[in-house]
Design a protein around this motif. Structure first.
Motif, PDB file in Angstrom:
ATOM      1  N   ILE A 101      21.827  22.757  23.075  1.00  0.00           N
ATOM      2  CA  ILE A 101      20.897  23.384  24.015  1.00  0.00           C
ATOM      3  C   ILE A 101      20.971  24.902  23.878  1.00  0.00           C
ATOM      4  N   ASP A 102      22.178  25.441  23.730  1.00  0.00           N
ATOM      5  CA  ASP A 102      22.322  26.891  23.538  1.00  0.00           C
ATOM      6  C   ASP A 102      21.604  27.359  22.279  1.00  0.00           C
ATOM      7  N   LEU A 103      21.749  26.626  21.178  1.00  0.00           N
ATOM      8  CA  LEU A 103      21.075  26.988  19.931  1.00  0.00           C
ATOM      9  C   LEU A 103      19.553  26.934  20.077  1.00  0.00           C
ATOM     10  N   LEU A 104      19.054  25.895  20.723  1.00  0.00           N
ATOM     11  CA  LEU A 104      17.612  25.773  20.926  1.00  0.00           C
ATOM     12  C   LEU A 104      17.083  26.897  21.807  1.00  0.00           C
ATOM     13  N   ARG A 105      17.871  27.281  22.801  1.00  0.00           N
ATOM     14  CA  ARG A 105      17.450  28.326  23.736  1.00  0.00           C
ATOM     15  C   ARG A 105      17.492  29.711  23.091  1.00  0.00           C
ATOM     16  N   GLU A 106      18.484  29.970  22.260  1.00  0.00           N
ATOM     17  CA  GLU A 106      18.705  31.301  21.711  1.00  0.00           C
ATOM     18  C   GLU A 106      17.930  31.583  20.423  1.00  0.00           C
ATOM     19  N   THR A 107      17.330  30.578  19.839  1.00  0.00           N
ATOM     20  CA  THR A 107      16.624  30.765  18.571  1.00  0.00           C
ATOM     21  C   THR A 107      15.157  30.371  18.727  1.00  0.00           C
ATOM     22  N   MET A 108      14.420  30.547  17.680  1.00  0.00           N
ATOM     23  CA  MET A 108      12.996  30.189  17.681  1.00  0.00           C
ATOM     24  C   MET A 108      12.768  28.743  17.248  1.00  0.00           C
ATOM     25  N   VAL A 109      13.814  28.030  16.849  1.00  0.00           N
ATOM     26  CA  VAL A 109      13.627  26.662  16.373  1.00  0.00           C
ATOM     27  C   VAL A 109      13.328  25.733  17.539  1.00  0.00           C
ATOM     28  N   LYS A 110      12.507  24.724  17.256  1.00  0.00           N
ATOM     29  CA  LYS A 110      12.137  23.757  18.286  1.00  0.00           C
ATOM     30  C   LYS A 110      12.931  22.470  18.177  1.00  0.00           C
ATOM     31  N   SER A 111      13.582  22.282  17.029  1.00  0.00           N
ATOM     32  CA  SER A 111      14.406  21.083  16.839  1.00  0.00           C
ATOM     33  C   SER A 111      15.520  21.379  15.851  1.00  0.00           C
ATOM     34  N   LEU A 112      16.580  20.603  15.969  1.00  0.00           N
ATOM     35  CA  LEU A 112      17.742  20.775  15.100  1.00  0.00           C
ATOM     36  C   LEU A 112      18.113  19.441  14.460  1.00  0.00           C
ATOM     37  N   PRO A 113      18.357  19.445  13.145  1.00  0.00           N
ATOM     38  CA  PRO A 113      18.886  18.224  12.540  1.00  0.00           C
ATOM     39  C   PRO A 113      20.290  17.951  13.087  1.00  0.00           C
ATOM     40  N   VAL A 114      20.597  16.684  13.266  1.00  0.00           N
ATOM     41  CA  VAL A 114      21.926  16.262  13.705  1.00  0.00           C
ATOM     42  C   VAL A 114      22.581  15.580  12.514  1.00  0.00           C
ATOM     43  N   VAL A 115      23.783  16.048  12.171  1.00  0.00           N
ATOM     44  CA  VAL A 115      24.474  15.527  10.994  1.00  0.00           C
ATOM     45  C   VAL A 115      25.810  14.906  11.387  1.00  0.00           C
ATOM     46  N   ASP A 116      26.302  14.042  10.507  1.00  0.00           N
ATOM     47  CA  ASP A 116      27.645  13.485  10.701  1.00  0.00           C
ATOM     48  C   ASP A 116      28.646  14.342   9.928  1.00  0.00           C
ATOM     49  N   HIS A 117      29.875  13.883   9.812  1.00  0.00           N
ATOM     50  CA  HIS A 117      30.915  14.674   9.149  1.00  0.00           C
ATOM     51  C   HIS A 117      30.669  14.848   7.646  1.00  0.00           C
ATOM     52  N   ASN A 118      29.761  14.047   7.047  1.00  0.00           N
ATOM     53  CA  ASN A 118      29.420  14.185   5.626  1.00  0.00           C
ATOM     54  C   ASN A 118      28.151  15.003   5.401  1.00  0.00           C
ATOM     55  N   GLN A 119      27.638  15.633   6.456  1.00  0.00           N
ATOM     56  CA  GLN A 119      26.390  16.388   6.408  1.00  0.00           C
ATOM     57  C   GLN A 119      25.174  15.496   6.180  1.00  0.00           C
ATOM     58  N   GLU A 120      25.318  14.197   6.449  1.00  0.00           N
ATOM     59  CA  GLU A 120      24.180  13.283   6.353  1.00  0.00           C
ATOM     60  C   GLU A 120      23.413  13.335   7.668  1.00  0.00           C
ATOM     61  N   VAL A 121      22.089  13.388   7.570  1.00  0.00           N
ATOM     62  CA  VAL A 121      21.250  13.479   8.764  1.00  0.00           C
ATOM     63  C   VAL A 121      21.236  12.130   9.480  1.00  0.00           C
ATOM     64  N   VAL A 122      21.628  12.154  10.763  1.00  0.00           N
ATOM     65  CA  VAL A 122      21.676  10.925  11.564  1.00  0.00           C
ATOM     66  C   VAL A 122      20.688  10.963  12.727  1.00  0.00           C
ATOM     67  N   GLY A 123      20.063  12.111  12.940  1.00  0.00           N
ATOM     68  CA  GLY A 123      19.104  12.238  14.035  1.00  0.00           C
ATOM     69  C   GLY A 123      18.561  13.641  14.113  1.00  0.00           C
ATOM     70  N   VAL A 124      17.774  13.874  15.141  1.00  0.00           N
ATOM     71  CA  VAL A 124      17.205  15.193  15.423  1.00  0.00           C
ATOM     72  C   VAL A 124      17.255  15.383  16.927  1.00  0.00           C
ATOM     73  N   ILE A 125      17.603  16.582  17.367  1.00  0.00           N
ATOM     74  CA  ILE A 125      17.532  16.905  18.786  1.00  0.00           C
ATOM     75  C   ILE A 125      16.523  18.029  18.939  1.00  0.00           C
ATOM     76  N   SER A 126      15.587  17.846  19.852  1.00  0.00           N
ATOM     77  CA  SER A 126      14.502  18.811  20.017  1.00  0.00           C
ATOM     78  C   SER A 126      14.441  19.314  21.450  1.00  0.00           C
ATOM     79  N   ARG A 127      13.649  20.358  21.628  1.00  0.00           N
ATOM     80  CA  ARG A 127      13.434  20.860  22.983  1.00  0.00           C
ATOM     81  C   ARG A 127      12.859  19.763  23.865  1.00  0.00           C
ATOM     82  N   SER A 128      11.963  18.946  23.312  1.00  0.00           N
ATOM     83  CA  SER A 128      11.360  17.880  24.122  1.00  0.00           C
ATOM     84  C   SER A 128      12.390  16.825  24.511  1.00  0.00           C
TER      85      SER A 128
END
Length: 195
Positions: A101-128
């Motif tokens: 939430i802090d990253l979404l609030r402080e930057t211009m991005v609307k969504s962030l990729p969510v990764v596991d410990h291997n940097q594999e994308v497991v989801g996305v978290i967005s402002r919505s």
């Protein structure tokens, strides 16, 4: 609360060689603002967002050739890798949601990729996703308090408005203290009033 509890999964992703027009249609069809770009192992390598596509697509739309275009064998559609941002912010699935939430609030991005410990994308978290979560906060608080009251065989009326709890029914000072203690133990409660 962990990022994994709030993220949208599975994530819609593309490969670097995905044609730009396919990315454009993917964003439109799924009503999302960005898509993670992954390698063949599902690891995050970049992100293509609306901000990357709009200037590029408008530039293409504005080109009106004054002569017939002859395509050579080497011409191919543009690919996601050509437009993607390479330095990408992401969050880990096991991180506290407050960091996302802090990253979404402080930057211009609307969504962030969510990764596991291997940097594999497991989801996305967005402002919505965050807005959806916040919109249901009062209902979650109310249900948690009602569950706690039922466990204790207490039949008090409870209202929640913007994190402020009002409990009607406790008569004695001890009951009021008990009600405040029960409601105050629920995450998200900002204040408790008894009457």
């Amino acid at each position: 609360m962990r990022v994994s509890e709030l993220m949208t999964t599975p994530a819609i992703t593309v490969l670097g060689e995905t044609p730009v027009t396919e990315v454009l249609h993917l964003l439109d069809r799924n009503q999302i603002t960005a898509v993670p770009v992954v390698d063949r192992h599902g690891r995050l390598v970049g992100v293509v967002s609306e901000a990357d596509l709009i200037p590029d697509m408008l530039l293409v739309e504005d080109r009106v050739p004054s002569y017939p275009i002859r395509l050579s064998a080497g011409v191919r559609p543009r690919r996601a890798v050509e437009l993607m941002a390479h330095l990408v912010m992401s969050v880990r699935a096991d991180e506290d949601v407050d960091s996302a939430i802090d990253l979404l609030r402080e930057t211009m991005v609307k969504s962030l990729p969510v990764v596991d410990h291997n940097q594999e994308v497991v989801g996305v978290i967005s402002r919505s996703d965050v807005i959806h979560h916040l919109a249901g906060r009062d209902a979650r608080i109310l249900n948690n308090i009602l569950d706690l009251l039922r466990e204790r065989d207490l039949d008090w009326q409870v209202d929640v408005d913007d994190g402020v709890v009002r409990i009607h029914g406790p008569i004695t000072a001890l009951d009021r203290e008990r009600a405040e203690s029960i409601a105050g133990s629920v995450p998200g409660v900002l204040a408790v009033h008894t009457s």
